[in-house]
Write an enzyme that holds these catalytic residues in place. Sequence first.
Site, PDB file in Angstrom:
ATOM      1  N   LYS A 156      26.471  32.042  43.128  1.00 11.17           N
ATOM      2  CA  LYS A 156      26.239  33.333  42.533  1.00 11.17           C
ATOM      3  C   LYS A 156      26.855  33.541  41.294  1.00 11.17           C
ATOM      4  O   LYS A 156      28.030  33.562  40.963  1.00 11.17           O
ATOM      5  CB  LYS A 156      26.835  34.151  43.530  1.00 11.17           C
ATOM      6  CG  LYS A 156      26.453  35.625  43.144  1.00 11.17           C
ATOM      7  CD  LYS A 156      27.523  36.740  43.427  1.00 11.17           C
ATOM      8  CE  LYS A 156      28.156  37.564  42.446  1.00 11.17           C
ATOM      9  NZ  LYS A 156      27.253  37.926  41.032  1.00 11.17           N
ATOM     10  N   GLU A 160      45.387  42.768  30.691  1.00 16.33           N
ATOM     11  CA  GLU A 160      44.429  41.858  30.159  1.00 16.33           C
ATOM     12  C   GLU A 160      43.189  42.683  29.469  1.00 16.33           C
ATOM     13  O   GLU A 160      42.967  43.478  30.254  1.00 16.33           O
ATOM     14  CB  GLU A 160      43.982  40.884  31.130  1.00 16.33           C
ATOM     15  CG  GLU A 160      42.746  39.864  30.516  1.00 16.33           C
ATOM     16  CD  GLU A 160      42.109  39.080  31.492  1.00 16.33           C
ATOM     17  OE1 GLU A 160      41.546  39.489  32.592  1.00 16.33           O
ATOM     18  OE2 GLU A 160      41.924  37.742  31.189  1.00 16.33           O
ATOM     19  N   CYS A 196      39.782  33.622  29.470  1.00 14.28           N
ATOM     20  CA  CYS A 196      41.019  33.797  30.303  1.00 14.28           C
ATOM     21  C   CYS A 196      41.985  33.215  29.612  1.00 14.28           C
ATOM     22  O   CYS A 196      43.217  33.714  29.884  1.00 14.28           O
ATOM     23  CB  CYS A 196      40.482  33.201  31.591  1.00 14.28           C
ATOM     24  SG  CYS A 196      40.024  31.494  31.608  1.00 14.28           S
ATOM     25  N   GLU A 233      40.543  31.693  40.281  1.00  6.70           N
ATOM     26  CA  GLU A 233      41.115  31.570  39.017  1.00  6.70           C
ATOM     27  C   GLU A 233      41.137  32.911  38.361  1.00  6.70           C
ATOM     28  O   GLU A 233      39.615  33.420  38.353  1.00  6.70           O
ATOM     29  CB  GLU A 233      40.134  30.400  37.979  1.00  6.70           C
ATOM     30  CG  GLU A 233      40.539  29.032  38.621  1.00  6.70           C
ATOM     31  CD  GLU A 233      42.211  28.765  38.177  1.00  6.70           C
ATOM     32  OE1 GLU A 233      42.896  29.417  37.467  1.00  6.70           O
ATOM     33  OE2 GLU A 233      42.782  27.835  38.886  1.00  6.70           O
TER      34      GLU A 233
HETATM   35  P1  NAD Z   1      34.565  40.018  37.994  1.00 10.62           P
HETATM   36  O1  NAD Z   1      35.820  39.895  39.025  1.00 10.62           O
HETATM   37  O2  NAD Z   1      34.272  41.259  37.606  1.00 10.62           O
HETATM   38  O3  NAD Z   1      33.395  39.094  38.339  1.00 10.62           O
HETATM   39  C1  NAD Z   1      33.643  37.791  38.656  1.00 10.62           C
HETATM   40  C2  NAD Z   1      32.345  37.532  39.738  1.00 10.62           C
HETATM   41  O4  NAD Z   1      32.778  38.234  41.177  1.00 10.62           O
HETATM   42  C3  NAD Z   1      31.130  38.057  39.499  1.00 10.62           C
HETATM   43  O5  NAD Z   1      30.163  37.004  39.827  1.00 10.62           O
HETATM   44  C4  NAD Z   1      30.870  39.276  40.302  1.00 10.62           C
HETATM   45  O6  NAD Z   1      29.603  39.628  40.862  1.00 10.62           O
HETATM   46  C5  NAD Z   1      31.618  38.766  41.651  1.00 10.62           C
HETATM   47  N1  NAD Z   1      32.000  39.936  42.333  1.00 10.62           N
HETATM   48  C6  NAD Z   1      32.350  41.091  42.017  1.00 10.62           C
HETATM   49  N2  NAD Z   1      32.723  42.032  43.139  1.00 10.62           N
HETATM   50  C7  NAD Z   1      32.767  41.064  44.070  1.00 10.62           C
HETATM   51  C8  NAD Z   1      33.105  41.075  45.580  1.00 10.62           C
HETATM   52  N3  NAD Z   1      33.467  42.254  46.141  1.00 10.62           N
HETATM   53  N4  NAD Z   1      32.878  40.106  46.245  1.00 10.62           N
HETATM   54  C9  NAD Z   1      32.614  38.814  45.884  1.00 10.62           C
HETATM   55  N5  NAD Z   1      32.207  38.795  44.614  1.00 10.62           N
HETATM   56  C10 NAD Z   1      32.424  39.625  43.733  1.00 10.62           C
HETATM   57  O7  NAD Z   1      35.033  39.342  36.521  1.00 10.62           O
HETATM   58  P2  NAD Z   1      34.147  39.098  35.227  1.00 10.62           P
HETATM   59  O8  NAD Z   1      34.229  40.450  34.451  1.00 10.62           O
HETATM   60  O9  NAD Z   1      32.679  38.218  35.396  1.00 10.62           O
HETATM   61  O10 NAD Z   1      34.877  37.959  34.431  1.00 10.62           O
HETATM   62  C11 NAD Z   1      35.939  38.193  33.663  1.00 10.62           C
HETATM   63  C12 NAD Z   1      37.117  37.795  34.237  1.00 10.62           C
HETATM   64  O11 NAD Z   1      37.353  36.633  34.506  1.00 10.62           O
HETATM   65  C13 NAD Z   1      38.565  38.157  33.468  1.00 10.62           C
HETATM   66  O12 NAD Z   1      39.499  38.735  34.178  1.00 10.62           O
HETATM   67  C14 NAD Z   1      38.914  36.766  33.018  1.00 10.62           C
HETATM   68  O13 NAD Z   1      40.440  36.371  32.922  1.00 10.62           O
HETATM   69  C15 NAD Z   1      38.537  36.090  34.331  1.00 10.62           C
HETATM   70  N6  NAD Z   1      38.171  34.567  34.042  1.00 10.62           N
HETATM   71  C16 NAD Z   1      39.356  33.755  34.488  1.00 10.62           C
HETATM   72  C17 NAD Z   1      39.173  32.082  34.321  1.00 10.62           C
HETATM   73  C18 NAD Z   1      40.172  31.244  34.718  1.00 10.62           C
HETATM   74  O14 NAD Z   1      39.847  30.118  34.935  1.00 10.62           O
HETATM   75  N7  NAD Z   1      41.278  31.751  35.182  1.00 10.62           N
HETATM   76  C19 NAD Z   1      37.974  31.693  33.637  1.00 10.62           C
HETATM   77  C20 NAD Z   1      37.020  32.777  33.092  1.00 10.62           C
HETATM   78  C21 NAD Z   1      37.356  34.266  33.307  1.00 10.62           C
END
Ligand code: NAD
Length: 478
Positions: free
Chosen positions: A173, A380, A282, A248
């Site tokens: 997804k 963040e 991130c 992550e």
């Molecule tokens: P997000 O948490 O909003 O979404 C991530 C994914 O989770 C998306 O595909 C979203 O549709 C899905 N999602 C949302 N609600 C859900 C639920 N209830 N159940 C299952 N899936 C659900 O994050 P984002 O805005 O896409 O990404 C930004 C964040 O990602 C930042 O906090 C960043 O630090 C983090 N990030 C971390 C790393 C790492 O490796 N540590 C790498 C890249 C990004």
Amino acid sequence: MQSSFRNYINGRWETGVTTAISENPSDLGSPVGEYARADAAQTDAAIRAASQASAAWAFTTPQRRADVLDQIGSEILARKDELGDLLAREEGKTLAESIGEAARAGNIFKFFAGEALRATGEKFASVRPGIEVDVTREPIGVIGIIAPWNFPLAIPAWKIAPALAYGNTVVFKPAELVPACGWALSEIISRAGLPAGAFNLVNGSGRQVGQAIVDSPLVDGISFTGSQATGAQLLKTAVERGAKVQLEMGGKNPLVVLADADLDQAVECAVQGAFFSTGQRCTASSRLIVESTAYDAFVAKLRERTRALKVGHALGRGIEIGPVASRAQLEQNLGYIEIGRHEGAELVVGGATVECATPGHYMAPALFLGEPQHRIAREEIFGPVAVVIRADDADHALALANDTPYGLCAGVCTRSLKQATHFKRHLQAGMVMVNLPTAGVDYHVPFGGRKASSHGPREQGRYAAEFYTTVKTAYTHA
Ligand code: NAD
């Protein structure tokens, strides 16, 4: 505008339940495409397909798995410019950054093609006579992959490639902002010779598609990258039903600049780490902790370098900083600029929207001088916003660096081998950089953090096997 971004379920391209538009943040008048959105029922169909394909794929030969992954990697590498162009249009990082990310995704598939062939086990002497003990690794089954928008090719690649290499099947997804990148990667995977159901793509919302993956008893493992809030919520549900989980999440990564650092090098580390990829990493260095005696000179150089950064269309020639990926993210960034000002931090450069030839979510990278307790120094932001914090000495700098709930990456700039060694040992983070930006890692070694940044085994490199396999101990009485 392309309108054929469908879901891929059980070896067939399927229309969704609804459709949505994928925007181009550099040019809101030229959307990238219209894509199919699945609901929970369509996601369940994909999960069932992955479950049914599971046994067959788990017992394929390592050679077949290596061939499939190698083919995917080769095609991505051969088409990296075209995929980079798509990524730049959909997510907004610059073309150079996007092509680099596409190449990285290709290399990851190539690496795991090799790993499929390197499966090993251990043989032990039993404590009992006439018995041999073998320890081997087996796939865990169906993997649900839930990805964020900021690395829409590389992050899915570093989850899908090991999942398939070690014999698991996949339901993927992508994030809502980047369906076209998810589709382009899936289209390449769909032609690589996998059995029907071994790999499935379901675009759609986190609330429906993501939640259906998390809830399904047929999904054995969930690899999630995204925000801390979503990860923490997902963990509860998944653990309750006994699924294996790897998370992550966010970061508030420090870059420490000691008084003996090469200041030009330190400024370059800070600019790249804090602002490249529009700060949407991130691993971005959002806290720049500078030893007092170097503070004024560092700030003066960094302010000028930041002011000179070229912000514009992701495909524009010479552009260093593309647009923010979405309106919501831009509003969040601008909200934090106000919070910073209100708290008494000094905004020394940037922080406002920028007008370009095409309408988009453009913002000038922002540099604050602040205090460790400021929200902009603790939370963040996930945008091009960094705060410089003054430290009395090296010990104080180390304490400030570790004073955060996060622990993804941390950096130090110094010419002293003694200090470099000390900081490598004492920085509380999964990854540590010396005289390098906090963002920018190799693809063949472990990636991940500590504290609130991560949960579960590391990603990438051969350490990925920890999550994507389970260990079997077999006893044989000859
Ligand atoms: P997000 O948490 O909003 O979404 C991530 C994914 O989770 C998306 O595909 C979203 O549709 C899905 N999602 C949302 N609600 C859900 C639920 N209830 N159940 C299952 N899936 C659900 O994050 P984002 O805005 O896409 O990404 C930004 C964040 O990602 C930042 O906090 C960043 O630090 C983090 N990030 C971390 C790393 C790492 O490796 N540590 C790498 C890249 C990004």
